[in-house]
Motif scaffolding. Structure first.
Motif, mmCIF file in Angstrom:
data_model
loop_
_atom_site.group_PDB
_atom_site.id
_atom_site.type_symbol
_atom_site.label_atom_id
_atom_site.label_comp_id
_atom_site.label_asym_id
_atom_site.label_seq_id
_atom_site.Cartn_x
_atom_site.Cartn_y
_atom_site.Cartn_z
ATOM 1 N N GLU A 1 14.553 27.674 -2.126
ATOM 2 C CA GLU A 1 13.682 28.535 -1.449
ATOM 3 C C GLU A 1 11.984 28.376 -1.801
ATOM 4 N N GLN A 2 11.702 28.079 -2.900
ATOM 5 C CA GLN A 2 10.779 27.594 -3.428
ATOM 6 C C GLN A 2 10.118 26.257 -2.819
ATOM 7 N N ARG A 3 11.285 25.438 -2.971
ATOM 8 C CA ARG A 3 10.873 23.910 -2.521
ATOM 9 C C ARG A 3 10.763 23.980 -1.097
ATOM 10 N N LEU A 4 11.346 24.780 -0.216
ATOM 11 C CA LEU A 4 11.198 24.768 1.159
ATOM 12 C C LEU A 4 9.794 25.546 1.385
ATOM 13 N N GLN A 5 9.240 26.380 0.747
ATOM 14 C CA GLN A 5 7.935 27.018 0.901
ATOM 15 C C GLN A 5 7.008 25.827 0.488
ATOM 16 N N LEU A 6 7.236 25.050 -0.712
ATOM 17 C CA LEU A 6 6.261 24.121 -0.828
ATOM 18 C C LEU A 6 6.176 23.157 0.299
ATOM 19 N N LEU A 7 7.162 22.634 0.593
ATOM 20 C CA LEU A 7 7.169 21.635 1.812
ATOM 21 C C LEU A 7 6.758 22.049 2.957
ATOM 22 N N SER A 8 6.851 23.404 3.182
ATOM 23 C CA SER A 8 6.319 23.912 4.573
ATOM 24 C C SER A 8 4.799 24.225 4.289
ATOM 25 N N SER A 9 4.318 24.564 2.847
ATOM 26 C CA SER A 9 2.843 24.474 2.689
ATOM 27 C C SER A 9 1.956 23.143 2.799
ATOM 28 N N TRP A 10 2.865 22.123 2.590
ATOM 29 C CA TRP A 10 2.233 20.842 2.681
ATOM 30 C C TRP A 10 2.289 20.548 4.105
ATOM 31 N N ARG A 11 3.126 20.932 4.971
ATOM 32 C CA ARG A 11 3.438 20.570 6.252
ATOM 33 C C ARG A 11 2.070 21.185 6.996
ATOM 34 N N ASP A 12 1.952 22.366 6.710
ATOM 35 C CA ASP A 12 0.935 23.165 7.587
ATOM 36 C C ASP A 12 -0.460 23.290 6.613
ATOM 37 N N GLU B 1 10.057 11.309 6.499
ATOM 38 C CA GLU B 1 10.506 10.273 7.322
ATOM 39 C C GLU B 1 11.284 9.165 6.271
ATOM 40 N N LEU B 2 10.934 9.107 5.180
ATOM 41 C CA LEU B 2 11.393 8.318 4.119
ATOM 42 C C LEU B 2 12.937 8.817 3.871
ATOM 43 N N LEU B 3 12.929 10.200 3.698
ATOM 44 C CA LEU B 3 14.150 10.724 3.248
ATOM 45 C C LEU B 3 15.351 10.745 4.362
ATOM 46 N N LEU B 4 14.741 11.119 5.593
ATOM 47 C CA LEU B 4 15.699 11.293 6.757
ATOM 48 C C LEU B 4 16.110 9.918 7.184
ATOM 49 N N LEU C 1 -5.353 20.133 3.971
ATOM 50 C CA LEU C 1 -5.591 19.040 3.341
ATOM 51 C C LEU C 1 -4.728 17.932 4.117
ATOM 52 N N THR C 2 -5.248 16.799 4.694
ATOM 53 C CA THR C 2 -4.714 15.827 5.282
ATOM 54 C C THR C 2 -3.751 14.967 4.434
ATOM 55 N N LEU C 3 -4.091 15.023 2.993
ATOM 56 C CA LEU C 3 -3.497 14.333 1.912
ATOM 57 C C LEU C 3 -1.908 14.672 1.766
ATOM 58 N N LEU C 4 -2.204 16.185 1.930
ATOM 59 C CA LEU C 4 -0.721 16.837 1.694
ATOM 60 C C LEU C 4 -0.026 16.898 2.896
ATOM 61 N N GLN C 5 -0.303 16.816 3.970
ATOM 62 C CA GLN C 5 0.268 16.574 5.475
ATOM 63 C C GLN C 5 0.905 15.162 5.554
ATOM 64 N N GLN C 6 0.037 14.282 4.851
ATOM 65 C CA GLN C 6 0.822 12.646 4.629
ATOM 66 C C GLN C 6 1.701 12.721 3.858
ATOM 67 N N ARG D 1 0.910 -1.198 0.014
ATOM 68 C CA ARG D 1 0.209 -0.147 -0.002
ATOM 69 C C ARG D 1 0.853 1.302 0.020
ATOM 70 N N GLN D 2 1.868 1.370 0.800
ATOM 71 C CA GLN D 2 2.919 2.479 0.914
ATOM 72 C C GLN D 2 3.768 2.364 -0.351
ATOM 73 N N GLN D 3 4.013 1.573 -1.016
ATOM 74 C CA GLN D 3 4.615 1.469 -2.453
ATOM 75 C C GLN D 3 3.832 2.264 -3.346
ATOM 76 N N ALA D 4 2.450 1.726 -3.311
ATOM 77 C CA ALA D 4 1.553 2.308 -4.388
ATOM 78 C C ALA D 4 1.494 3.809 -4.316
ATOM 79 N N GLU D 5 1.177 4.328 -3.023
ATOM 80 C CA GLU D 5 0.884 5.681 -2.484
ATOM 81 C C GLU D 5 2.189 6.448 -2.959
ATOM 82 N N LEU D 6 3.354 6.044 -2.521
ATOM 83 C CA LEU D 6 4.366 6.726 -3.012
ATOM 84 C C LEU D 6 4.632 6.657 -4.758
#
Length: 170
Positions: free
Chosen positions: A117-128, A143-146, A131-136, A83-88
């Motif tokens: 800077e735009q990538r950081l803003q994008l990730l921060s907008s997903w974090r905050d 978690e995967l990359l770290l 939409l639960t889907l973007l947070q997920q 399931r996680q493979q398919a989602e990724l």
């Protein structure tokens, strides 16, 4: 049929057709090389943003760390639950397509063409995001990359981590 209805019907049909054509490969069985290309494209763009403070100082060491981390992620993906493979794979596909990338990121440019800077803003907008889907998506990628980065023995020193030693049974 009035002119306004005709125009709205044409716009709706065009948008539906464009979305259907864009999403068709996601529902068809994409080949492994295409999936790996999509994953590499997204990982190459997001790894520098997620690992910003953890990367080595020199450019050559940074590139080596980014490449080894990307390879570690690609090597680890088959061991995740199906399931996680398919989602990724869906996330990587959606971020590699222009129309769906616009919907998820708000940018027409490819992720690799965005500034750091735009990538950081994008990730921060997903974090905050509300939409639960973007947070997920943010939390799962982070978690995967770290884990892929700090799972490599070369980076354990920065954490002051030493691998446990086990006694051999005699």
């Amino acid at each position: 049929m009035q002119r306004r209805q005709f125009i709205m019907l044409g716009l709706a049909a065009g948008a539906t057709l464009a979305t259907g054509l864009t999403l068709y490969p996601m529902f068809s069985e994409a080949d492994k090389t295409q999936q790996q290309q999509n994953a590499s494209l997204v990982l190459d763009a997001l790894l520098p943003a997620i690992l910003l403070g953890a990367l080595p100082k020199t450019e050559a060491e940074q590139q080596q760390a980014l490449q080894s981390t990307r390879q570690a992620v690609l090597d680890y993906l088959p061991f995740l639950p199906k399931r996680q493979q398919a989602e990724l794979q869906q996330l990587f596909f959606l971020l590699s397509q222009q129309l769906t990338r616009l919907a998820l990121t708000g940018h027409l440019l490819a992720l690799g063409e965005l500034s750091l800077e735009q990538r950081l803003q994008l990730l921060s907008s997903w974090r905050d995001s509300y939409l639960t889907l973007l947070q997920q998506a943010y939390n799962g990628l982070r978690e995967l990359l770290l884990a892929a980065y700090y799972g490599q023995p070369a980076h354990w020193q920065a954490l002051a981590y030493t691998a446990p030693e086990f006694r051999a049974y005699e």
